[in-house]
Design a protein around this motif. Structure first.
Motif, PDB file in Angstrom:
ATOM      1  N   GLU A 195       0.856  -1.191   0.000  1.00  0.00           N
ATOM      2  CA  GLU A 195       0.000   0.000   0.000  1.00  0.00           C
ATOM      3  C   GLU A 195       0.889   1.237   0.000  1.00  0.00           C
ATOM      4  OE1 GLU A 195      -4.140   0.819   2.127  1.00  0.00           O
ATOM      5  OE2 GLU A 195      -2.473   1.012   3.543  1.00  0.00           O
ATOM      6  N   VAL A 196       0.568   2.189  -0.873  1.00  0.00           N
ATOM      7  CA  VAL A 196       1.417   3.357  -1.085  1.00  0.00           C
ATOM      8  C   VAL A 196       0.558   4.613  -1.030  1.00  0.00           C
ATOM      9  CG1 VAL A 196       3.108   4.441  -2.622  1.00  0.00           C
ATOM     10  CG2 VAL A 196       2.813   1.948  -2.653  1.00  0.00           C
ATOM     11  N   ASP A 197       1.043   5.658  -0.361  1.00  0.00           N
ATOM     12  CA  ASP A 197       0.258   6.894  -0.309  1.00  0.00           C
ATOM     13  C   ASP A 197       0.760   7.925  -1.311  1.00  0.00           C
ATOM     14  OD1 ASP A 197       2.447   8.274   0.766  1.00  0.00           O
ATOM     15  OD2 ASP A 197       1.648   8.328   2.801  1.00  0.00           O
ATOM     16  N   LYS A 198       0.136   9.069  -1.310  1.00  0.00           N
ATOM     17  CA  LYS A 198       0.408  10.107  -2.307  1.00  0.00           C
ATOM     18  C   LYS A 198       1.838  10.628  -2.247  1.00  0.00           C
ATOM     19  CE  LYS A 198      -1.489  13.761   0.682  1.00  0.00           C
ATOM     20  NZ  LYS A 198      -0.195  14.389   1.004  1.00  0.00           N
ATOM     21  N   ASP A 199       2.521  10.416  -1.131  1.00  0.00           N
ATOM     22  CA  ASP A 199       3.899  10.880  -0.983  1.00  0.00           C
ATOM     23  C   ASP A 199       4.925   9.774  -1.240  1.00  0.00           C
ATOM     24  OD1 ASP A 199       3.196  13.549  -0.225  1.00  0.00           O
ATOM     25  OD2 ASP A 199       2.666  12.795   1.760  1.00  0.00           O
ATOM     26  N   GLY A 200       4.435   8.577  -1.602  1.00  0.00           N
ATOM     27  CA  GLY A 200       5.347   7.471  -1.848  1.00  0.00           C
ATOM     28  C   GLY A 200       5.727   6.693  -0.608  1.00  0.00           C
ATOM     29  N   ASN A 201       5.082   6.999   0.530  1.00  0.00           N
ATOM     30  CA  ASN A 201       5.299   6.211   1.740  1.00  0.00           C
ATOM     31  C   ASN A 201       4.620   4.854   1.575  1.00  0.00           C
ATOM     32  OD1 ASN A 201       6.550   8.458   3.097  1.00  0.00           O
ATOM     33  ND2 ASN A 201       4.498   9.293   3.399  1.00  0.00           N
ATOM     34  N   VAL A 202       5.167   3.825   2.217  1.00  0.00           N
ATOM     35  CA  VAL A 202       4.668   2.466   2.028  1.00  0.00           C
ATOM     36  C   VAL A 202       4.231   1.863   3.361  1.00  0.00           C
ATOM     37  CG1 VAL A 202       5.236   0.141   1.219  1.00  0.00           C
ATOM     38  CG2 VAL A 202       6.162   2.136   0.033  1.00  0.00           C
ATOM     39  N   ASN A 203       3.111   1.148   3.324  1.00  0.00           N
ATOM     40  CA  ASN A 203       2.603   0.405   4.474  1.00  0.00           C
ATOM     41  C   ASN A 203       2.669  -1.086   4.155  1.00  0.00           C
ATOM     42  OD1 ASN A 203       1.044  -0.726   6.594  1.00  0.00           O
ATOM     43  ND2 ASN A 203      -0.862  -0.320   5.470  1.00  0.00           N
TER      44      ASN A 203
ATOM     45  N   MET B  31      -6.777   4.938  -8.469  1.00  0.00           N
ATOM     46  CA  MET B  31      -5.860   5.524  -7.497  1.00  0.00           C
ATOM     47  C   MET B  31      -6.611   6.454  -6.551  1.00  0.00           C
ATOM     48  SD  MET B  31      -2.578   6.441  -9.963  1.00  0.00           S
ATOM     49  CE  MET B  31      -1.463   6.753  -8.593  1.00  0.00           C
ATOM     50  N   GLY B  32      -6.093   6.587  -5.341  1.00  0.00           N
ATOM     51  CA  GLY B  32      -6.692   7.499  -4.375  1.00  0.00           C
ATOM     52  C   GLY B  32      -6.134   8.899  -4.450  1.00  0.00           C
ATOM     53  N   PHE B  33      -5.218   9.130  -5.364  1.00  0.00           N
ATOM     54  CA  PHE B  33      -4.632  10.457  -5.559  1.00  0.00           C
ATOM     55  C   PHE B  33      -4.238  10.603  -7.021  1.00  0.00           C
ATOM     56  CE2 PHE B  33      -1.169   7.598  -4.479  1.00  0.00           C
ATOM     57  CZ  PHE B  33      -0.194   7.905  -5.403  1.00  0.00           C
ATOM     58  N   ALA B  34      -3.978  11.830  -7.440  1.00  0.00           N
ATOM     59  CA  ALA B  34      -3.599  12.092  -8.825  1.00  0.00           C
ATOM     60  C   ALA B  34      -2.082  12.195  -8.936  1.00  0.00           C
ATOM     61  CB  ALA B  34      -4.246  13.389  -9.316  1.00  0.00           C
ATOM     62  N   PRO B  35      -1.447  11.303  -9.691  1.00  0.00           N
ATOM     63  CA  PRO B  35       0.002  11.395  -9.862  1.00  0.00           C
ATOM     64  C   PRO B  35       0.359  12.517 -10.833  1.00  0.00           C
ATOM     65  CG  PRO B  35      -0.853   9.664 -11.256  1.00  0.00           C
ATOM     66  CD  PRO B  35      -2.029  10.181 -10.475  1.00  0.00           C
ATOM     67  N   ILE B  36       1.614  12.874 -10.854  1.00  0.00           N
ATOM     68  CA  ILE B  36       2.096  13.837 -11.847  1.00  0.00           C
ATOM     69  C   ILE B  36       2.249  13.109 -13.178  1.00  0.00           C
ATOM     70  CG2 ILE B  36       4.010  15.360 -12.487  1.00  0.00           C
ATOM     71  CD1 ILE B  36       4.618  15.596  -9.452  1.00  0.00           C
ATOM     72  N   ILE B  37       1.692  13.672 -14.219  1.00  0.00           N
ATOM     73  CA  ILE B  37       1.806  13.076 -15.554  1.00  0.00           C
ATOM     74  C   ILE B  37       2.708  13.964 -16.403  1.00  0.00           C
ATOM     75  CG2 ILE B  37       0.567  12.366 -17.632  1.00  0.00           C
ATOM     76  CD1 ILE B  37      -1.857  11.841 -15.909  1.00  0.00           C
ATOM     77  N   PRO B  38       3.794  13.432 -16.930  1.00  0.00           N
ATOM     78  CA  PRO B  38       4.727  14.242 -17.725  1.00  0.00           C
ATOM     79  C   PRO B  38       4.046  14.816 -18.967  1.00  0.00           C
ATOM     80  CG  PRO B  38       5.650  12.083 -17.210  1.00  0.00           C
ATOM     81  CD  PRO B  38       4.210  12.032 -16.846  1.00  0.00           C
ATOM     82  N   GLU B  39       4.594  15.889 -19.444  1.00  0.00           N
ATOM     83  CA  GLU B  39       4.072  16.488 -20.672  1.00  0.00           C
ATOM     84  C   GLU B  39       4.166  15.453 -21.802  1.00  0.00           C
ATOM     85  OE1 GLU B  39       4.858  20.382 -23.568  1.00  0.00           O
ATOM     86  OE2 GLU B  39       5.914  20.186 -21.661  1.00  0.00           O
ATOM     87  N   GLY B  40       3.055  15.263 -22.512  1.00  0.00           N
ATOM     88  CA  GLY B  40       3.016  14.262 -23.576  1.00  0.00           C
ATOM     89  C   GLY B  40       2.591  12.896 -23.092  1.00  0.00           C
ATOM     90  N   GLY B  41       2.394  12.755 -21.759  1.00  0.00           N
ATOM     91  CA  GLY B  41       1.934  11.502 -21.174  1.00  0.00           C
ATOM     92  C   GLY B  41       3.068  10.539 -20.862  1.00  0.00           C
ATOM     93  N   PRO B  42       2.761   9.474 -20.153  1.00  0.00           N
ATOM     94  CA  PRO B  42       3.801   8.480 -19.824  1.00  0.00           C
ATOM     95  C   PRO B  42       4.243   7.737 -21.074  1.00  0.00           C
ATOM     96  CG  PRO B  42       1.632   7.683 -19.168  1.00  0.00           C
ATOM     97  CD  PRO B  42       1.437   9.101 -19.607  1.00  0.00           C
TER      98      PRO B  42
END
Length: 532
Positions: A380-388, A499-510
């Protein structure tokens, strides 16, 4: 001189209200014959009562195998074991159940730190100062490693937060006294010297023995064979006889397991070296294999790598299958170095092992930042990249060696399916197909507990990446960036909506994940590694 006694006599040495420290890993090193006798004695007499059981690694087989649950679970009887201190309870279902039902007190501490505490206890030091666990649920500013309401209400504090020691923050873990050092070897001579030639790991036998003796306790060792005094090779002695009080020669070979799933494999001890490609079964072509292939693309020649339990254990299989096993050094938290880690129930053992360290000494390598790359399960991973990894859907599992290793690995790679609970995937025509979506999101706004603090890792200059069957996410100082997407996956419905949060998507997409990873035969890793 150590005394040779029967299994029944050994069981009678376990008195009420004592602490037992065990050196074990799964079923490796577990003195099962004596443990069964202790459980049977309790059933018949009601004694011993109120045992505290302390061990670093999990001591069980997940309840799997022809004999059902084995290991520590034999002590999961109300009134027998009332306190648990360890890094992992998940491999012992009945112990896990008692903790969850609030029937026993339980503390979950990092595997490596428990091993280091044994060292300190052996010299009568009060405990150990370390950064391991800072900012996680082990930190007393959160839960202090206490696993259930009973422990939080009545259990003592084993961890203290030190805000300023020579200008830095630390955690202090208190050492605990033990009355019995409990362990298994292969051979004992008449003077009590212990060798481990048939064991897959060296573990922490000596430091547990020293901790027991420093507290005025006793050391009990189960072995397979008794040898004449002075007949053992002194270089092979793992626990000198000066520490050993009692020896039990096991009567039933079925009670001796080398790993959770293997009775005895000579390639795990270094007695023989076997051809890997014919000895190790290739993993089937499915979403797991695709993920592990993508993991290997993060590896560079010469890396020292650790592969965790679950999906990560198969990284060695793919490295061997691709003919790249000899380009890196593979390491397991058990102290095994070199060769290729065993998968599944052979976790911790290595095919064609080159060196076997004391497990406690081994964690100094991890804590000292010696590991180039660590591969861990994605829970399990949160919006900051912390892991449970310790509390999943209300179920208590454990940190194992994760808290030590993930925090210090120069490259921390987390691998697993994007969702959990009934997810079904298949690879078809070079594309990833989600047949049935999982019930639970793994990428959430906030985790109920933290066992990996991403910010702490980034401050050390480490790299963090999350690899799933459908995408790759990289944690940088800017945040969680969606860097790659698998062929056949829809960005909105199968990633962002899950996802429970919106990740950053690079310009032009992944960018597209390497399409060749999704073919039945790959064979490209050696070429890719030669270009790094």
């Amino acid at each position: 001189m150590a005394k040779v006694i029967t299994v029944k006599e050994a069981a009678e040495l376990f008195q009420d209200n004592i602490s037992v420290g065990t050196a074990g890993f799964g079923l490796a090193g577990w003195p099962e014959e004596i443990a069964i006798a202790v459980g049977k004695r309790f059933e018949e007499t009601g004694h011993p009562r109120n045992l505290t059981h302390i061990h670093a690694a999990g001591l069980g087989n997940w309840g799997l195998g022809p004999k059902g649950e084995r290991g520590e679970g034999v002590w999961a009887q109300e009134g027998l074991m009332t306190r648990f201190i360890g890094s992992h309870a998940g491999s012992s279902p009945s112990v896990f159940k008692m903790i969850t039902e609030n029937k026993i007190m339980a503390w979950n501490l990092p595997l490596g730190t428990i091993l280091q505490i044994w060292h300190e206890a052996g010299r009568k030091a009060p405990g150990i100062l370390t950064k391991t666990g800072l900012g996680t649920f082990i930190d007393p500013r959160f839960d202090g490693g206490k696993l259930n309401p009973l422990t939080k209400e009545k259990g003592e504090d084993l961890v203290t937060y030190i805000p300023d020691f020579m200008g830095e923050e630390y955690l202090f873990y208190k050492a605990w006294p033990i009355d019995i050092g409990f362990m298994r070897g292969t051979t004992a001579d008449e003077n009590g010297n212990i060798t481990c030639e048939k064991e897959s790991h060296n573990l922490e036998m000596l430091s547990v023995a020293q901790a027991a003796k420093a507290n005025g306790g006793i050391v009990i060792v189960q072995v397979e064979t008794l040898a004449k005094a002075g007949s053992l090779n002194p270089k092979l002695v793992k626990v000198p006889g000066i520490y050993v009080d009692y020896i039990v020669v096991a009567e039933d070979p079925e009670n001796i397991m080398q790993t959770q799933g293997t009775k005895y494999n000579r390639a795990f001890t270094g007695e023989v070296r076997v051809p890997l490609q014919s000895s190790m079964k290739p993993i089937p072509f499915d979403e797991k294999k695709v993920m592990v292939r993508r993991v290997t693309q993060e590896i560079q020649p010469g890396f020292k790598c650790n592969f965790g339990i679950g999906v990560p254990t198969h990284t060695g299989n793919v490295m061997a299958e691709e003919g790249c096993a000899n380009t890196i050094t593979m390491i397991s938290e058990s102290g095994s170095i070199g060769g290729v880690p065993g998968g599944g129930n052979d976790f911790g053992a290595h095919w064609n092992i080159e060196a076997s360290c004391d497990q406690g000494d081994h964690f100094s390598f991890f804590d000292g930042g010696g590991l180039d790359l660590g591969v861990f399960g994605l829970s399990e991973v949160d919006k900051d990249g912390n892991v449970n990894t310790s509390l999943l859907n209300g179920k208590i599992m454990g940190v194992g060696g994760f808290a030590n290793i993930a925090a210090t690995a120069k490259h921390a790679v987390f691998v697993g399916t994007f969702t959990a609970g009934g997810i079904e995937c298949k690879v078809e025509d070079g594309k990833m197909v989600i047949v049935q979506e999982g019930k639970f999101k793994k990428f959430v706004e906030k985790c109920p507990q933290l066992t990996f603090n991403a910010e702490q890792s980034l401050k050390r200059g480490n790299h963090i990446i999350f690899i799933t069957e459908r995408c790759v996410i990289t944690r940088t100082m800017e945040g969680m960036i969606l860097t790659e997407i698998a062929p056949g996956i829809d960005l909105q419905t199968q990633i962002l909506d899950q996802m429970g949060f919106a990740p950053i998507i690079p310009e032009g997409g992944p960018k597209l994940m390497d399409p060749e990873l999704f073919q039945p035969v790959w064979g490209k890793l050696k070429e890719q590694m030669s270009q790094k």
